[in-house]
Design a protein around this motif. Structure first.
Motif, mmCIF file in Angstrom:
data_model
loop_
_atom_site.group_PDB
_atom_site.id
_atom_site.type_symbol
_atom_site.label_atom_id
_atom_site.label_comp_id
_atom_site.label_asym_id
_atom_site.label_seq_id
_atom_site.Cartn_x
_atom_site.Cartn_y
_atom_site.Cartn_z
ATOM 1 N N MET A 1 -38.829 58.073 23.969
ATOM 2 C CA MET A 1 -38.800 59.540 23.905
ATOM 3 C C MET A 1 -40.231 60.073 23.938
ATOM 4 O O MET A 1 -41.097 59.580 23.208
ATOM 5 C CB MET A 1 -38.113 59.980 22.611
ATOM 6 N N ASN A 2 -40.522 61.063 24.801
ATOM 7 C CA ASN A 2 -41.889 61.574 24.869
ATOM 8 C C ASN A 2 -42.083 62.752 23.909
ATOM 9 O O ASN A 2 -41.153 63.265 23.309
ATOM 10 C CB ASN A 2 -42.254 61.970 26.304
ATOM 11 N N ASP A 3 -43.363 63.160 23.764
ATOM 12 C CA ASP A 3 -43.711 64.201 22.807
ATOM 13 C C ASP A 3 -42.990 65.511 23.102
ATOM 14 O O ASP A 3 -42.570 66.224 22.183
ATOM 15 C CB ASP A 3 -45.224 64.440 22.832
ATOM 16 N N ALA A 4 -42.850 65.860 24.390
ATOM 17 C CA ALA A 4 -42.212 67.123 24.752
ATOM 18 C C ALA A 4 -40.746 67.140 24.321
ATOM 19 O O ALA A 4 -40.242 68.150 23.827
ATOM 20 C CB ALA A 4 -42.326 67.359 26.257
ATOM 21 N N GLU A 5 -40.050 66.017 24.489
ATOM 22 C CA GLU A 5 -38.653 65.951 24.078
ATOM 23 C C GLU A 5 -38.517 66.078 22.571
ATOM 24 O O GLU A 5 -37.632 66.761 22.058
ATOM 25 C CB GLU A 5 -38.031 64.642 24.565
ATOM 26 N N LEU A 6 -39.427 65.418 21.828
ATOM 27 C CA LEU A 6 -39.404 65.516 20.374
ATOM 28 C C LEU A 6 -39.673 66.945 19.924
ATOM 29 O O LEU A 6 -39.004 67.475 19.044
ATOM 30 C CB LEU A 6 -40.461 64.574 19.767
ATOM 31 N N TYR A 7 -40.662 67.574 20.548
ATOM 32 C CA TYR A 7 -41.053 68.920 20.139
ATOM 33 C C TYR A 7 -39.946 69.930 20.429
ATOM 34 O O TYR A 7 -39.728 70.865 19.667
ATOM 35 C CB TYR A 7 -42.337 69.325 20.857
ATOM 36 N N ALA A 8 -39.266 69.705 21.541
ATOM 37 C CA ALA A 8 -38.176 70.617 21.910
ATOM 38 C C ALA A 8 -37.023 70.543 20.919
ATOM 39 O O ALA A 8 -36.211 71.467 20.829
ATOM 40 C CB ALA A 8 -37.677 70.290 23.315
ATOM 41 N N LYS A 9 -36.942 69.457 20.161
ATOM 42 C CA LYS A 9 -35.862 69.289 19.200
ATOM 43 C C LYS A 9 -36.133 69.995 17.877
ATOM 44 O O LYS A 9 -35.218 70.168 17.078
ATOM 45 C CB LYS A 9 -35.642 67.793 18.897
ATOM 46 N N SER A 10 -37.376 70.360 17.627
ATOM 47 C CA SER A 10 -37.689 70.946 16.328
ATOM 48 C C SER A 10 -38.858 71.908 16.407
ATOM 49 O O SER A 10 -39.994 71.495 16.584
ATOM 50 C CB SER A 10 -38.015 69.840 15.319
ATOM 51 N N SER A 11 -38.576 73.187 16.280
ATOM 52 C CA SER A 11 -39.628 74.185 16.164
ATOM 53 C C SER A 11 -39.310 75.171 15.048
ATOM 54 O O SER A 11 -39.883 76.244 14.963
ATOM 55 C CB SER A 11 -39.791 74.940 17.487
ATOM 56 N N SER A 12 -38.370 74.782 14.171
ATOM 57 C CA SER A 12 -37.911 75.693 13.127
ATOM 58 C C SER A 12 -39.031 76.092 12.184
ATOM 59 O O SER A 12 -39.157 77.253 11.788
ATOM 60 C CB SER A 12 -36.769 75.060 12.331
ATOM 61 N N LEU A 13 -39.869 75.127 11.791
ATOM 62 C CA LEU A 13 -40.969 75.429 10.887
ATOM 63 C C LEU A 13 -41.883 76.478 11.498
ATOM 64 O O LEU A 13 -42.231 77.481 10.863
ATOM 65 C CB LEU A 13 -41.749 74.149 10.572
ATOM 66 N N GLN A 14 -42.281 76.242 12.743
ATOM 67 C CA GLN A 14 -43.179 77.177 13.409
ATOM 68 C C GLN A 14 -42.538 78.550 13.566
ATOM 69 O O GLN A 14 -43.159 79.578 13.311
ATOM 70 C CB GLN A 14 -43.597 76.616 14.777
ATOM 71 N N GLN A 15 -41.289 78.572 14.008
ATOM 72 C CA GLN A 15 -40.616 79.849 14.230
ATOM 73 C C GLN A 15 -40.492 80.645 12.939
ATOM 74 O O GLN A 15 -40.696 81.865 12.924
ATOM 75 C CB GLN A 15 -39.232 79.625 14.845
ATOM 76 N N GLN A 16 -40.184 79.980 11.856
ATOM 77 C CA GLN A 16 -40.003 80.667 10.581
ATOM 78 C C GLN A 16 -41.289 81.370 10.158
ATOM 79 O O GLN A 16 -41.271 82.550 9.771
ATOM 80 C CB GLN A 16 -39.569 79.663 9.501
ATOM 81 N N PHE A 17 -42.414 80.668 10.223
ATOM 82 C CA PHE A 17 -43.663 81.270 9.762
ATOM 83 C C PHE A 17 -44.207 82.288 10.762
ATOM 84 O O PHE A 17 -44.716 83.341 10.358
ATOM 85 C CB PHE A 17 -44.711 80.183 9.498
ATOM 86 N N VAL A 18 -44.080 82.013 12.056
ATOM 87 C CA VAL A 18 -44.527 82.980 13.059
ATOM 88 C C VAL A 18 -43.748 84.278 12.915
ATOM 89 O O VAL A 18 -44.318 85.378 12.988
ATOM 90 C CB VAL A 18 -44.388 82.408 14.486
ATOM 91 N N ASN A 19 -42.461 84.180 12.688
ATOM 92 C CA ASN A 19 -41.641 85.374 12.475
ATOM 93 C C ASN A 19 -42.173 86.193 11.306
ATOM 94 O O ASN A 19 -42.312 87.424 11.388
ATOM 95 C CB ASN A 19 -40.190 84.971 12.229
ATOM 96 N N LYS A 20 -42.488 85.530 10.218
ATOM 97 C CA LYS A 20 -43.009 86.207 9.026
ATOM 98 C C LYS A 20 -44.332 86.902 9.319
ATOM 99 O O LYS A 20 -44.543 88.063 8.952
ATOM 100 C CB LYS A 20 -43.177 85.188 7.900
ATOM 101 N N VAL A 21 -45.239 86.200 9.997
ATOM 102 C CA VAL A 21 -46.558 86.766 10.303
ATOM 103 C C VAL A 21 -46.440 87.944 11.268
ATOM 104 O O VAL A 21 -47.076 88.985 11.080
ATOM 105 C CB VAL A 21 -47.484 85.679 10.880
ATOM 106 N N LEU A 22 -45.610 87.794 12.296
ATOM 107 C CA LEU A 22 -45.477 88.875 13.273
ATOM 108 C C LEU A 22 -44.802 90.103 12.662
ATOM 109 O O LEU A 22 -45.178 91.238 12.986
ATOM 110 C CB LEU A 22 -44.697 88.390 14.494
ATOM 111 N N GLU A 23 -43.843 89.886 11.798
ATOM 112 C CA GLU A 23 -43.214 91.020 11.118
ATOM 113 C C GLU A 23 -44.258 91.809 10.333
ATOM 114 O O GLU A 23 -44.237 93.043 10.287
ATOM 115 C CB GLU A 23 -42.116 90.523 10.168
ATOM 116 N N GLU A 24 -45.189 91.085 9.727
ATOM 117 C CA GLU A 24 -46.205 91.728 8.891
ATOM 118 C C GLU A 24 -47.305 92.391 9.711
ATOM 119 O O GLU A 24 -47.724 93.527 9.424
ATOM 120 C CB GLU A 24 -46.822 90.689 7.955
#
Length: 277
Positions: A1-24
């Motif tokens: 499995m390559n890095d891109a496939e792994l990354y595509a499976k999990s971005s929840s951490l990033q999305q959660q914090f980016v959402n918080k920062v952008l809302e603010e």
């Protein structure tokens, strides 16, 4: 499995914090321009760009999302390319930004970078490049990791007899501000030297939690730059050892609650909003 496939499976951490920062911070950004293209540096597999950044933009604004990895760019383009979102390869740490295709598409009124710049050791060049890519009066908003048990996990694996061969350069993946006494002050200085006026620069402790253990395991794997180096037949064993070390170092913590077990990952990050003078 390559890095891109792994990354595509999990971005929840990033999305959660980016959402918080952008809302603010979104209300602090100037959106008087009604058309044009903004730049997203370090888009990975494209999830944060597509789900957190693009929907917030005025309808006449498109996004050019870039990443250092051709495999990531290909994965993101395959999943999310559209009339307002397109992808290119770019190393934001290049000393020759003026020779890139992205340079020829600029300048940009906004440059965003979420969970990317901590992989770039030479912060001065990266921030200078962001400044160069901005139009006069343009704004940048960045999120940079400055600490996490992840890096102790890397150290433990890199000094083990089983995996040391594949991780001799593990220190090169430490965040540039990991050992800084004053990461906010150091980043502020670097932004100023790049010709940027700093409106916001602050750090804080953050955590991501899930009741799905596999979700946290996917997160560990997605941000592990060494998996792609491990021979295919050893990757499963390596990822199992990563999970063991993730618990040992506190990268993943488990808490028993009345309604089940919660798994969490804590990290520290700095958020900066700056304007090109």
């Amino acid at each position: 499995m390559n890095d891109a496939e792994l990354y595509a499976k999990s971005s929840s951490l990033q999305q959660q914090f980016v959402n918080k920062v952008l809302e603010e911070l979104w209300p602090a950004l100037d959106w008087r321009c009604e058309q044009g293209t903004v730049l997203d540096v370090g888009c990975g597999a494209g999830d944060v760009t597509r789900h957190e950044l693009l929907p917030r933009l005025p309808p006449g604004i498109s996004v050019l999302a870039v990443d250092i990895s051709p495999a990531m760019v290909a994965k993101a383009a395959d999943r999310y390319s559209g009339p307002r979102l397109y992808f290119r390869q770019l190393d934001i740490g290049t000393p020759h930004i003026e020779e890139t295709d992205v340079w020829r598409l600029g300048p940009f009124p906004k440059v965003f970078s979420f969970f990317c710049l901590h992989w770039v050791q030479d912060q001065r060049i990266a921030l200078q490049n962001i400044s160069k890519l901005l139009s006069s009066g343009g704004e940048t908003l960045v999120i940079i990791v400055i600490g996490s048990p992840l890096y102790k996990m890397f150290e433990n694996l890199a000094t083990s007899s089983r995996w040391s061969t594949y991780m001799t350069d593990y220190r090169q993946f430490d965040p540039p501000y990991l050992r800084a006494k004053d990461p906010v002050g150091e980043l502020t200085k670097n932004l100023h030297e790049a010709g940027l006026y700093v409106k916001t620069c602050r750090s804080g402790e953050n955590s991501y939690s899930s009741m799905d253990e596999q979700d946290l395991i996917n997160t560990v794997n997605a941000i592990n730059p060494f998996i792609g180096r491990i021979p295919q037949q050893l990757q499963k064993a390596f990822m199992q050892d990563c999970v063991t070390e993730a618990y040992r170092t506190g990268m993943i913590r488990a808490y028993s609650l009345p309604n089940g077990t919660v798994y969490s990952h804590s990290y520290s990050a700095v958020v900066a909003h700056a304007i090109k003078s």
